[in-house]
Write a protein that holds these residues in place. Structure first.
Motif, PDB file in Angstrom:
ATOM      1  N   PHE A 161      10.411   3.836   5.428  1.00  0.00           N
ATOM      2  CA  PHE A 161      11.725   4.401   5.177  1.00  0.00           C
ATOM      3  C   PHE A 161      12.284   4.797   6.552  1.00  0.00           C
ATOM      4  CE2 PHE A 161       9.340   5.152   1.349  1.00  0.00           C
ATOM      5  CZ  PHE A 161      10.240   4.929   0.318  1.00  0.00           C
ATOM      6  N   ASP A 162      13.520   4.438   6.819  1.00  0.00           N
ATOM      7  CA  ASP A 162      14.123   4.815   8.096  1.00  0.00           C
ATOM      8  C   ASP A 162      14.902   6.107   7.916  1.00  0.00           C
ATOM      9  OD1 ASP A 162      13.357   2.910  10.070  1.00  0.00           O
ATOM     10  OD2 ASP A 162      14.526   1.413   9.009  1.00  0.00           O
ATOM     11  N   ARG A 199       0.828  -1.203   0.000  1.00  0.00           N
ATOM     12  CA  ARG A 199       0.000   0.000   0.000  1.00  0.00           C
ATOM     13  C   ARG A 199       0.864   1.256   0.000  1.00  0.00           C
ATOM     14  NH1 ARG A 199      -3.206  -4.686   0.917  1.00  0.00           N
ATOM     15  NH2 ARG A 199      -5.335  -4.103   0.365  1.00  0.00           N
ATOM     16  N   ASN A 200       2.159   1.077  -0.231  1.00  0.00           N
ATOM     17  CA  ASN A 200       3.035   2.243  -0.332  1.00  0.00           C
ATOM     18  C   ASN A 200       2.695   3.062  -1.573  1.00  0.00           C
ATOM     19  OD1 ASN A 200       4.468   0.912   1.780  1.00  0.00           O
ATOM     20  ND2 ASN A 200       6.306   1.996   1.168  1.00  0.00           N
ATOM     21  N   LYS A 201       3.193   4.273  -1.599  1.00  0.00           N
ATOM     22  CA  LYS A 201       2.997   5.118  -2.779  1.00  0.00           C
ATOM     23  C   LYS A 201       3.561   4.387  -3.983  1.00  0.00           C
ATOM     24  CE  LYS A 201       3.676   9.846  -4.400  1.00  0.00           C
ATOM     25  NZ  LYS A 201       4.104  11.212  -4.023  1.00  0.00           N
ATOM     26  N   SER A 202       2.717   4.153  -4.988  1.00  0.00           N
ATOM     27  CA  SER A 202       3.109   3.274  -6.093  1.00  0.00           C
ATOM     28  C   SER A 202       3.707   4.015  -7.279  1.00  0.00           C
ATOM     29  CB  SER A 202       1.900   2.460  -6.562  1.00  0.00           C
ATOM     30  OG  SER A 202       0.846   3.323  -6.963  1.00  0.00           O
ATOM     31  N   VAL A 203       3.407   5.301  -7.395  1.00  0.00           N
ATOM     32  CA  VAL A 203       3.928   6.083  -8.522  1.00  0.00           C
ATOM     33  C   VAL A 203       4.536   7.367  -7.992  1.00  0.00           C
ATOM     34  CG1 VAL A 203       3.325   7.337 -10.625  1.00  0.00           C
ATOM     35  CG2 VAL A 203       2.239   5.131 -10.135  1.00  0.00           C
ATOM     36  N   SER A 231       8.598  -7.862   0.714  1.00  0.00           N
ATOM     37  CA  SER A 231       8.753  -6.493   1.223  1.00  0.00           C
ATOM     38  C   SER A 231       9.943  -5.819   0.569  1.00  0.00           C
ATOM     39  CB  SER A 231       8.951  -6.519   2.737  1.00  0.00           C
ATOM     40  OG  SER A 231      10.135  -7.219   3.065  1.00  0.00           O
ATOM     41  N   PRO A 232       9.895  -4.500   0.426  1.00  0.00           N
ATOM     42  CA  PRO A 232      11.026  -3.776  -0.146  1.00  0.00           C
ATOM     43  C   PRO A 232      12.263  -3.909   0.739  1.00  0.00           C
ATOM     44  CG  PRO A 232       9.067  -2.383  -0.059  1.00  0.00           C
ATOM     45  CD  PRO A 232       8.780  -3.601   0.757  1.00  0.00           C
ATOM     46  N   PRO A 233      13.427  -3.685   0.181  1.00  0.00           N
ATOM     47  CA  PRO A 233      14.650  -3.724   0.986  1.00  0.00           C
ATOM     48  C   PRO A 233      14.693  -2.540   1.953  1.00  0.00           C
ATOM     49  CG  PRO A 233      15.125  -2.851  -1.167  1.00  0.00           C
ATOM     50  CD  PRO A 233      13.695  -3.310  -1.209  1.00  0.00           C
ATOM     51  N   VAL A 253       9.790   0.230  -7.712  1.00  0.00           N
ATOM     52  CA  VAL A 253      10.367   1.366  -8.446  1.00  0.00           C
ATOM     53  C   VAL A 253      10.198   2.666  -7.666  1.00  0.00           C
ATOM     54  CG1 VAL A 253      10.276   2.736 -10.565  1.00  0.00           C
ATOM     55  CG2 VAL A 253      10.026   0.244 -10.676  1.00  0.00           C
ATOM     56  N   SER A 254       8.976   2.959  -7.239  1.00  0.00           N
ATOM     57  CA  SER A 254       8.736   4.225  -6.534  1.00  0.00           C
ATOM     58  C   SER A 254       9.501   4.269  -5.222  1.00  0.00           C
ATOM     59  CB  SER A 254       7.243   4.416  -6.276  1.00  0.00           C
ATOM     60  OG  SER A 254       6.739   3.423  -5.407  1.00  0.00           O
ATOM     61  N   TYR A 255       9.674   3.105  -4.602  1.00  0.00           N
ATOM     62  CA  TYR A 255      10.419   3.040  -3.338  1.00  0.00           C
ATOM     63  C   TYR A 255      11.840   3.568  -3.526  1.00  0.00           C
ATOM     64  CZ  TYR A 255      11.651   0.975   1.206  1.00  0.00           C
ATOM     65  OH  TYR A 255      12.039   0.781   2.506  1.00  0.00           O
ATOM     66  N   PHE A 256      12.475   3.167  -4.633  1.00  0.00           N
ATOM     67  CA  PHE A 256      13.828   3.648  -4.933  1.00  0.00           C
ATOM     68  C   PHE A 256      13.823   5.133  -5.272  1.00  0.00           C
ATOM     69  CE2 PHE A 256      14.917  -0.698  -4.886  1.00  0.00           C
ATOM     70  CZ  PHE A 256      16.300  -0.795  -4.846  1.00  0.00           C
ATOM     71  N   LEU A 257      12.842   5.544  -6.057  1.00  0.00           N
ATOM     72  CA  LEU A 257      12.805   6.946  -6.484  1.00  0.00           C
ATOM     73  C   LEU A 257      12.551   7.882  -5.297  1.00  0.00           C
ATOM     74  CD1 LEU A 257      10.773   6.599  -9.807  1.00  0.00           C
ATOM     75  CD2 LEU A 257      13.236   6.988  -9.555  1.00  0.00           C
ATOM     76  N   ILE A 258      11.727   7.456  -4.359  1.00  0.00           N
ATOM     77  CA  ILE A 258      11.480   8.279  -3.170  1.00  0.00           C
ATOM     78  C   ILE A 258      12.759   8.421  -2.360  1.00  0.00           C
ATOM     79  CG2 ILE A 258      10.283   8.338  -0.937  1.00  0.00           C
ATOM     80  CD1 ILE A 258       7.873   7.027  -2.370  1.00  0.00           C
TER      81      ILE A 258
END
Length: 971
Positions: free
Chosen positions: A471-472, A226-230, A337-339, A278-283
């Motif tokens: 995100f930490d 449910r994280n921000k996807s875009v 889960s994302p890294p 993808v968005s996880y990395f971009l954020i």
């Protein structure tokens, strides 16, 4: 039906899993979880309920007002938004709840309460209220009456526990707890049959409740992000940006873009896209971009540092190719889960970074993660004993582990044990930030801590269940040290340093010498006594050795005994033959020893034949991040089954499992250790070449492992002359002046008020230096105690060296009342000069004043003692295995426990020459010769040696008395 969990803090007594168990055993197919102004239990209860066939319906109780029940997810979001708004603003909830689509409001029955209910409003009748309905106006409006039993207590013990919690919450004796502050004793749990019996005189109420709950539709699909996807405008644009940023970074990071580098980057990008990260990395990259533009120092670590893509995008400065980092620890096709991205900033910059994240992604979609502070047994004993009215002596006795002396003591211990682990209050996770696609209120009510950042009401485990991955955004003082030291070097020397030139630092001989000698005070992560000992034992010479040291110092590796084995194999190449051939082949760099979290995955996969997905679950389970005990137990059985199939002996399989278990959440990912080592090298570069600027920066950032005094003494060892603050020169922070003078800043003067400091600095900037105490008084107008404090700390010594004469001059200034701060007079009136006799300064006055003003002496503490005959610490190597007598000034104490649970200590001292003394205090000695606070101690014991590092096993210790002949007195 209407259940309350222990997330109704200091009120409820039953956890959500127990509620689901009870519902199944008592014929209930659904539960309304209605906690007081909280939704912490909803998703954990829902996950448990969906697995076992119990529907969970979310609700919130507004105390003494109403219960708001959600009929669908939109209604749940509306409830969360409504409650959050009042929690944020601290306003009183209205008597009538506002209307929201998908929300039913239930008011408690009362004969005095009467109004015209809306379509979504009902009157909830408890079993105890049934006989009162006929004598109330509601007897004419039975169509709005529903069965609404509040279920809180299984038995008498639950009710007693509730009352104790309420007394703790109200800070009152149990005997004085008001009835209004507690729930009725008859709010008991009712089975399905019990309900039928309880409402047999009004079955229509139960039927109406059933119909109402039939209108509630809830199911949650767990395991979906449910994280921000875009991040940009579309997923396609996100993918293009990810590829472009990574490709540009690849050419920037590496002089030669080899086919192998390109292939690894392409593989990572493909997996990131397939997994939807993808968005996880971009954020993460956007956060770093903002921080870089603002000039903030930062470190990117966590398992994300194992990624070439993260390195190329600038999220981390750790080169995963150079360090041969294990990509599968970072991400694999089986990982849901994302890294982890741990983004560290200076403690001064972190809040601004958080504000940017909230502004960039919107307050509705951004929140901090909560954590639950739970009741701890010893602390709870104190709280419980106070509620029962026990005297302080008995409270101390019980809290120290003493045996109960009467029935009341036994009651205190019994109920303290019962509520141990209950959530006590919500706090903020160290750095977790959530960024969601939908409004955060779709998932939780939020509250507003003092810093003003909206915070959800669940922890990281519930967040992962929900599908929100954090995100930490962390703060640390090490980055503040580095940034301030770089600024000081430019200010004092005019040199601009490239603190990110890590390749240059890796070949710096001065840094190598500091590492070998363990001369690392002030340097990030490598300054503790244990770390300095480890560096000396290893004779650490280079970056890769420091990366390993950063991980083997962790309790997991140390507890397994593998730290000592690693040192042995590191120092003695022949000892490496003792490694199992399979383990040596898997982990040649660490000589066949598991040091990093990746090693768990490698060993589980290559040694025991578990799949990468299974190995990662095993790794997460060992680190406490995987909560399914059943799945973990299955993996354990699979591990031993595979080992037998592969021909490994049971003895070897159990020993390897023991080593894996010892990690238990304490080991680092290699990329994490490498990130720490980079920052350590930056600190060590400054420590080696600009030592005074560096130590000054450490002090101004409130130190690291040690207190301010230790760093000031380190500065003296490095050639500084430490000066007490001066009214004409001192600033808030410490300053490094010409001729190596380190002047202590005003913020280290205990009790000095900010407004006095502000007025002093402002007056000095406008009108120049102060010429005397009269001039200072007229311009600054400090309160009497503030002026005496400034005299006591030596702030007027450049104006007048005699504190006694200054005291005499100060007292007449306060013959008439004056405001603490006022506008200076236009014309200054000079007093006639006073003729004072010579006033004798009491011996050691400065020492006592320093203790009062700074909390520690500025001058040499050894000069205050009559030192007995003793050996210098630099000659300790001559006494291995023999008795020695040393004199040392106490620096730090590390408490720990033996295998039997007995308390013991490791001590750190310095002698009169500044040499370090490390001591071990076993339980019997620790009891007989306890530490007695700051001061000089005579230490007697046996010298031990390990790889050229010496310590003293203490047999006798005594704190020496200071020669303070006169108490400090003011006229």
């Amino acid at each position: 039906m209407f259940a309350q969990t222990y997330y109704s803090l200091r009120y409820g007594v039953i956890d959500e899993k127990t509620w689901v168990d009870w519902a199944i055993n008592n014929g209930h197919q659904r539960l309304v979880i209605a906690d007081i102004l909280a939704t912490s239990a909803i998703f954990s209860a829902m996950r448990e309920g969906q697995q076992r066939g119990v529907q969970i319906i979310p609700a919130v109780e507004v105390p003494q007002r109403y219960i708001m029940v959600a009929q669908n997810w939109s209604g749940f979001a509306a409830i969360n938004a409504f409650v959050s708004d009042h929690l944020h603003r601290g306003t009183v909830f209205p008597e009538r709840a506002p209307q929201h689509e998908g929300v039913v409001v239930i008011y408690p029955f009362s004969k005095e309460l009467y109004f015209s209910p809306r379509e979504n409003e009902y009157i909830g009748v408890r079993p105890a209220d049934l006989n009162r309905v006929a004598f109330s106006p509601w007897k004419y409006h039975t169509d709005v009456l529903i069965a609404a039993p509040r279920m809180r207590f299984r038995n008498k013990r639950d009710f007693n526990t509730h009352r104790l919690l309420r007394a703790i919450d109200n800070n009152t004796l149990l005997s004085k707890l008001s009835v209004d502050a507690q729930a009725p004793a008859d709010d008991v749990l009712l089975s399905h049959n019990d309900l039928q019996v309880a409402y047999q005189s009004a079955p229509y109420m139960l039927q109406r409740t059933e119909k109402l709950l039939d209108s509630c539709c809830f199911h949650y699909t767990f395991g979906i992000s449910r994280n921000k996807s875009v991040f940009y405008n579309s997923l396609q644009e996100d993918v293009q940006q990810l590829r472009a940023m990574s490709q540009e970074g690849l050419h920037r990071r590496y002089k030669q873009c080899t086919p192998a580098l390109q292939a690894r980057l392409d593989k990572e990008i493909d997996i990131i896209i397939k997994k939807g990260f993808v968005s996880y990395f971009l954020i993460a990259a956007d956060i770093i971009r903002y921080a870089t533009q603002r000039g903030f120092f930062h470190v990117g670590r966590g398992s994300g540092a194992n990624s070439l893509a993260a390195y190329c995008m600038g999220i981390t400065d750790v080169d995963p190719v150079d360090l041969d980092l294990y990509f599968e620890r970072f991400i694999n096709l089986y990982r849901e889960s994302p890294p982890d991205f741990d983004l560290d900033f200076s403690w001064r910059d972190r809040d601004e970074v958080l504000r940017y994240i909230f502004q960039r992604h919107g307050a509705q979609h951004t929140a901090l993660l909560a954590t639950y502070n739970t009741f701890r047994y010893r602390a709870t004993i104190r709280e419980m004993a106070k509620v029962f009215g026990l005297p302080t002596s008995e409270i101390d006795h019980l809290a120290a582990g003493g045996s109960p002396k009467d029935a009341l003591h036994e009651l205190v211990l019994r109920y303290s044990k019962y509520i141990e682990g209950f959530p006590n209050h919500l706090s903020i996770h160290a750095g977790g930030v959530l960024i969601s696609d939908k409004s955060m209120h779709h998932y939780s009510t939020t509250f507003l801590p003092p810093k003003g950042f909206s915070t959800v009401q669940f922890d990281m485990y519930s967040a992962e269940d929900v599908g929100l991955y954090k995100f930490d955004i962390l703060s640390q003082r090490g980055l503040g040290h580095i940034r301030d030291a770089v600024d000081l070097v430019f200010k004092n020397r005019g040199e601009r340093l490239d603190i990110h030139d890590i390749p240059r630092f890796k070949s710096d001989l001065a840094i190598r010498q500091l590492l070998e000698q363990g001369d690392t005070i002030g340097a990030f992560y490598v300054e503790s006594p244990a770390m300095r000992q480890l560096l000396r034992k290893m004779q650490c010479k280079d970056y890769l050795s420091l990366v390993a040291a950063s991980s083997i110092i962790r309790p997991g590796v140390a507890r397994s005994g593998m730290m000592q084995e690693y040192i042995r194999r590191y120092r003695d190449p022949q000892a490496r033959a003792d490694a199992h051939p399979v383990l040596m082949e898997i982990m040649p760099e660490t000589f066949g020893i598991m040091v990093y979290q990746e090693d768990v995955i490698k060993v589980a996969h290559h040694f025991a034949g578990l799949s990468l997905a299974e190995a990662d679950i095993l790794r997460r389970g060992m680190s406490g991040k995987y909560r399914s005990k059943e799945a973990f137990d299955r993996l354990r059985e699979q591990y031993f089954f595979n080992c037998r199939q592969r021909g490994h002996s049971d003895e070897l399989a159990h020993e390897i499992w023991r080593q894996i278990e010892s990690f238990a959440g304490y080991s680092f990912a290699k990329g994490h250790s490498a990130s720490f080592a980079v920052e350590s090298y930056q600190s060590l570069f400054l420590r080696a070449h600009y030592p005074l600027e560096f130590i000054t920066a450490v002090i101004n950032n409130h130190g690291g492992f040690y207190g301010t005094e230790t760093y000031l003494r380190e500065a003296i060892k490095l050639g500084a002359q430490v000066e007490r603050p001066c009214v004409n020169r001192a600033q808030r922070d410490c300053q490094l002046l010409s001729n190596k003078q380190l002047m202590i800043g005003w913020k280290w003067v205990s009790g000095l008020e900010d407004q006095v400091v502000d007025a002093m600095i402002k007056s000095r900037e406008m009108d120049g230096d102060f010429t005397g105490i009269d001039d200072f008084f007229e311009r600054v107008r400090p309160g009497r105690e503030q002026l005496l404090l400034l005299i006591r700390c030596g702030a007027f010594r450049q104006i007048h060296s005699s504190k006694q004469k200054l005291y005499w001059q100060a007292y007449p200034l306060y013959q008439k009342p004056v405001p603490a701060i006022s506008t200076p007079s236009l014309f200054r009136v000079s007093r006639p000069p006073q003729t004072l006799p010579d006033l004798e300064s009491p011996p050691h006055e400065s020492y006592i004043d320093d203790l009062e003003c700074f909390g520690f002496p500025i001058d040499d503490p050894f000069s205050m003692c009559d030192l007995p005959s003793h050996t210098s610490a630099k000659d300790i190597y001559r006494y291995v295995g023999r008795e020695i007598s040393l004199c040392g000034y106490l620096v730090s104490i590390k408490p720990t426990r033996t295998i039997k649970g007995e308390r013991m200590y490791f001590g750190t001292f310095t002698d009169a020459d500044g040499e370090w003394i490390d001591t071990t205090h076993f339980p019997a000695i620790a009891i007989r010769y306890p530490f007695r606070g700051r001061g000089v101690y005579r230490i007697e014991g046996i010298v031990d040696e390990s790889y050229g590092v010496y310590s003293v096993t203490v047999t006798r210790m005594q704190r020496l008395s200071e020669r303070v002949e006169h108490a400090h007195q003011q006229p």
